[in-house]
Design an enzyme around this catalytic site. Structure first.
Site, PDB file in Angstrom:
ATOM      1  N   SER A 136       0.808  -1.217   0.000  1.00 31.12           N
ATOM      2  CA  SER A 136       0.000   0.000   0.000  1.00 31.12           C
ATOM      3  C   SER A 136       0.846   1.274   0.000  1.00 31.12           C
ATOM      4  O   SER A 136       0.415   2.303  -0.521  1.00 31.12           O
ATOM      5  CB  SER A 136      -0.936   0.004   1.217  1.00 31.12           C
ATOM      6  OG  SER A 136      -1.856  -1.060   1.154  1.00 31.12           O
ATOM      7  N   PHE A 160       3.262 -10.326  -6.461  1.00 32.92           N
ATOM      8  CA  PHE A 160       1.806 -10.395  -6.626  1.00 32.92           C
ATOM      9  C   PHE A 160       1.362  -9.777  -7.957  1.00 32.92           C
ATOM     10  O   PHE A 160       0.304  -9.146  -8.041  1.00 32.92           O
ATOM     11  CB  PHE A 160       1.058  -9.699  -5.468  1.00 32.92           C
ATOM     12  CG  PHE A 160       1.541 -10.067  -4.093  1.00 32.92           C
ATOM     13  CD1 PHE A 160       1.901 -11.370  -3.783  1.00 32.92           C
ATOM     14  CD2 PHE A 160       1.629  -9.103  -3.098  1.00 32.92           C
ATOM     15  CE1 PHE A 160       2.345 -11.710  -2.502  1.00 32.92           C
ATOM     16  CE2 PHE A 160       2.068  -9.425  -1.817  1.00 32.92           C
ATOM     17  CZ  PHE A 160       2.433 -10.727  -1.528  1.00 32.92           C
ATOM     18  N   ILE A 161       2.149  -9.980  -9.006  1.00 35.12           N
ATOM     19  CA  ILE A 161       1.869  -9.335 -10.290  1.00 35.12           C
ATOM     20  C   ILE A 161       0.939 -10.203 -11.134  1.00 35.12           C
ATOM     21  O   ILE A 161       1.318 -11.286 -11.611  1.00 35.12           O
ATOM     22  CB  ILE A 161       3.173  -9.032 -11.052  1.00 35.12           C
ATOM     23  CG1 ILE A 161       4.126  -8.232 -10.159  1.00 35.12           C
ATOM     24  CG2 ILE A 161       2.861  -8.300 -12.354  1.00 35.12           C
ATOM     25  CD1 ILE A 161       3.533  -6.963  -9.555  1.00 35.12           C
ATOM     26  N   GLU A 246      -9.217   1.680 -11.647  1.00 35.70           N
ATOM     27  CA  GLU A 246      -9.145   0.285 -11.215  1.00 35.70           C
ATOM     28  C   GLU A 246     -10.175  -0.001 -10.133  1.00 35.70           C
ATOM     29  O   GLU A 246     -10.866  -1.037 -10.158  1.00 35.70           O
ATOM     30  CB  GLU A 246      -7.743  -0.028 -10.693  1.00 35.70           C
ATOM     31  CG  GLU A 246      -7.590  -1.467 -10.200  1.00 35.70           C
ATOM     32  CD  GLU A 246      -6.206  -1.775  -9.648  1.00 35.70           C
ATOM     33  OE1 GLU A 246      -5.991  -2.934  -9.226  1.00 35.70           O
ATOM     34  OE2 GLU A 246      -5.337  -0.871  -9.636  1.00 35.70           O
ATOM     35  N   ARG A 247     -10.306   0.904  -9.187  1.00 33.78           N
ATOM     36  CA  ARG A 247     -11.235   0.687  -8.075  1.00 33.78           C
ATOM     37  C   ARG A 247     -12.684   0.699  -8.540  1.00 33.78           C
ATOM     38  O   ARG A 247     -13.518  -0.057  -8.038  1.00 33.78           O
ATOM     39  CB  ARG A 247     -10.993   1.749  -7.000  1.00 33.78           C
ATOM     40  CG  ARG A 247      -9.681   1.537  -6.269  1.00 33.78           C
ATOM     41  CD  ARG A 247      -9.192   2.779  -5.550  1.00 33.78           C
ATOM     42  NE  ARG A 247      -7.861   2.531  -4.988  1.00 33.78           N
ATOM     43  CZ  ARG A 247      -7.024   3.486  -4.597  1.00 33.78           C
ATOM     44  NH1 ARG A 247      -7.359   4.768  -4.723  1.00 33.78           N
ATOM     45  NH2 ARG A 247      -5.834   3.175  -4.099  1.00 33.78           N
ATOM     46  N   GLN A 283     -38.910 -19.630   5.286  1.00 34.18           N
ATOM     47  CA  GLN A 283     -38.738 -18.185   5.481  1.00 34.18           C
ATOM     48  C   GLN A 283     -37.277 -17.795   5.686  1.00 34.18           C
ATOM     49  O   GLN A 283     -36.807 -16.787   5.133  1.00 34.18           O
ATOM     50  CB  GLN A 283     -39.573 -17.721   6.679  1.00 34.18           C
ATOM     51  CG  GLN A 283     -39.535 -16.208   6.896  1.00 34.18           C
ATOM     52  CD  GLN A 283     -40.231 -15.797   8.177  1.00 34.18           C
ATOM     53  OE1 GLN A 283     -39.791 -16.169   9.268  1.00 34.18           O
ATOM     54  NE2 GLN A 283     -41.317 -15.050   8.051  1.00 34.18           N
ATOM     55  N   GLY A 370      -5.848  -3.281  -5.365  1.00 36.65           N
ATOM     56  CA  GLY A 370      -6.338  -1.980  -5.814  1.00 36.65           C
ATOM     57  C   GLY A 370      -6.484  -0.976  -4.683  1.00 36.65           C
ATOM     58  O   GLY A 370      -6.979   0.129  -4.881  1.00 36.65           O
TER      59      GLY A 370
END
Length: 386
Positions: A136, A160-161, A246-247, A283, A370
Site C-alpha cells: 500500500s 503479486f503481479i 481500477e477501483r 422463510q 487496488g
C-alpha cells in the site's frame, strides 16, 4: 460523440448481451477445469478481442472502441456475473490497469507498439507496482532505474503481479531519483517481457487459481530510454489517478460476483427439497436471498451514480472519496453474498465446482487489491477533510 439516453440504453443492452453470451459460453463452462489447470488458454484473449471487449474504452486509432463508464461498468459487471471466475477476469483484463498509464504518458510510437497488439489479443500487458517490502505504501518503493546513455538499467523486485508469468509488456513503477526517497522520485517505464535479466517465479494463491501471478526480479535489466512514460518523477501522481479507474472496475466486478452467488443460491433453493418442500419455501432462506438482493440493488445504484459523475467530468476530491468507499461497499456486498450463498447451498457450497465456493475464496483478494479496505477508508477521510 455524445449519445441520447435512449441510444445509451440500447448500446448498453446490446453490449451486456454480447458480454453475457461470451461469459456463459467461453468462460463459465470451463472455469473449474481452468482453476485445476492453473491457467486458461491464450486463445481466449483473441476471442475477447474479436468481440471488441479488450479494446473497450480505448481510442480507435489504437484498435479500441471509445466508451463511457456508463457502458464499461455494466459490461464488466456482466462478465463477472455470468463468467463467475475472478481468475479469468483478472488476467484476461490485466491490461486495463497497465495500459491507461501508457495511454496517458507514453509517446505515440510507444502507444502503437505496446497498446495496439494487446487490444488485438496478440500480446498481454501487466502492471507491476507492489514489492516484497511493501504494498500500500507506493511512495516507498525501492526498485531503481538509472539512466545510462540511451538506456535505463533496472534493479529490484515486484510481487503479486497479475499476468506476471505470461505478460509481454510490464508497466513498471521505479525510482529514478535515489536521492528522493518519497513520491517525487518515482517514475513509470515500460519493460518488454522478453528482456534479458528479467526472471519470473509463479506464486500459488487461495483463489484466482487460473490467473497467473508472479514474483519478478530485475537484475540489471536494460530497456531503451524511449520506454520512459512521461518525465522522470511523474509516476506517483499517474499511479494514484490510475487507481481510481481500477477501483471503479473492481466495484463493478464485485457486484457481478455477488449477483453470481445470488443466481446460484436462488436456483439451488428452488430445486433443493428439505422437510418436504423446496428450500425457498422456508422463510429463513427467503430472507437470506432478500438480504443478498437488497445489498446488490443498493450498491448497484451507487455504482451508477459514481460512474455518471465520472462521465460528466466531476472527478474532484469528493468523487475520489466515493470511489474508495464504493469499492469497500461493493466488496462487502460480494463477501456477504458469497457467505450467504455457501450457507444456502450447505454441504454443496463447500465443494469445488460451485460458483459460491469459488467466489468465497476469491473475495478477499478484492478487499486487498487496488487498495486495501483500510487504505480506502483513510483516503476517503482525507479527501472529505475528516
Amino acid at each position: 460523440m455524445s449519445m441520447s439516453a435512449e441510444e445509451l440504453q440500447e448500446a448498453r443492452t446490446q453490449l451486456v448481451d454480447t458480454v453475457a453470451r461470451f461469459a456463459k459460453t467461453e468462460i463459465a463452462p470451463h472455469a473449474t477445469e481452468w482453476d485445476a489447470a492453473g491457467e486458461f488458454p491464450r486463445l481466449l484473449y483473441r476471442r475477447a478481442a474479436d468481440l471488441g471487449l479488450l479494446g473497450l474504452g480505448y481510442p480507435e486509432a489504437l484498435g479500441g472502441t471509445p466508451a463511457p463508464y456508463a457502458l464499461r461498468m455494466p459490461a464488466w459487471r456482466a462478465l463477472c456475473r455470468y463468467g463467475a471466475s475472478g481468475g479469468v477476469q483478472a488476467s484476461l483484463f490485466s491490461h486495463n490497469i497497465a495500459l491507461p498509464l501508457v495511454l496517458a504518458l507514453g509517446s505515440d510510437a510507444v502507444q502503437q507498439e505496446v497498446i495496439s497488439p494487446v487490444l488485438a489479443g496478440e500480446r498481454i500487458a501487466a502492471l507491476a507496482i507492489t514489492e516484497p517490502g511493501g504494498g500500500s505504501d507506493v511512495a516507498a518503493l525501492k526498485t531503481t532505474a538509472r539512466r545510462e546513455g540511451d538506456e535505463y538499467v533496472i534493479d529490484g523486485e515486484k510481487v503479486f503481479i497479475t499476468s506476471g508469468m505470461r505478460a509481454d509488456w510490464f508497466t513498471l513503477a521505479v525510482r529514478t531519483d535515489p536521492a528522493n526517497k518519497g513520491a517525487g522520485g518515482i517514475s513509470l517505464i515500460v519493460v518488454p517481457g522478453d528482456t534479458p535479466s528479467l526472471s519470473r517465479t509463479r506464486l500459488d494463491k487461495m483463489g484466482w487459481l487460473c490467473s497467473d501471478t508472479a514474483h519478478l526480479r530485475f537484475d540489471g535489466v536494460r530497456v531503451p530510454a524511449r520506454y520512459l512514460l512521461g518525465s522522470e518523477g511523474a509516476g506517483f501522481k499517474a499511479i494514484m489517478g490510475n487507481f481510481n479507474g481500477e477501483r471503479l472496475g473492481l466495484a463493478a466486478g464485485a457486484i457481478g460476483f455477488a449477483e453470481a452467488c445470488l443466481d446460484e443460491a436462488l436456483s439451488w433453493a428452488r430445486q433443493r427439497t428439505a422437510f418436504g418442500q423446496p428450500l425457498v419455501q422456508h422463510q429463513v432462506i427467503r430472507h437470506k436471498l432478500v438480504d443478498m438482493r437488497q445489498r446488490i440493488c443498493a450498491t448497484s445504484a451507487w455504482l451508477d451514480a459514481v460512474a455518471a459523475r465520472a462521465d460528466a467530468g466531476n472527478t474532484g476530491a469528493d468523487w475520489v472519496a466515493e470511489v474508495c468507499t464504493l469499492k469497500n461497499q461493493a466488496t462487502q456486498t460480494m463477501q456477504f453474498c458469497a457467505d450467504a450463498g455457501v450457507q444456502i447451498l450447505g454441504g454443496m457450497g463447500y465443494m469445488r465446482g460451485t460458483v459460491c465456493e469459488r467466489i468465497y475464496r476469491e473475495v478477499k483478494v478484492i478487499t486487498i487489491g487496488g487498495g486495501t479496505e483500510e487504505i480506502m477508508k483513510e483516503l476517503a477521510a482525507r479527501q472529505w477533510g475528516f
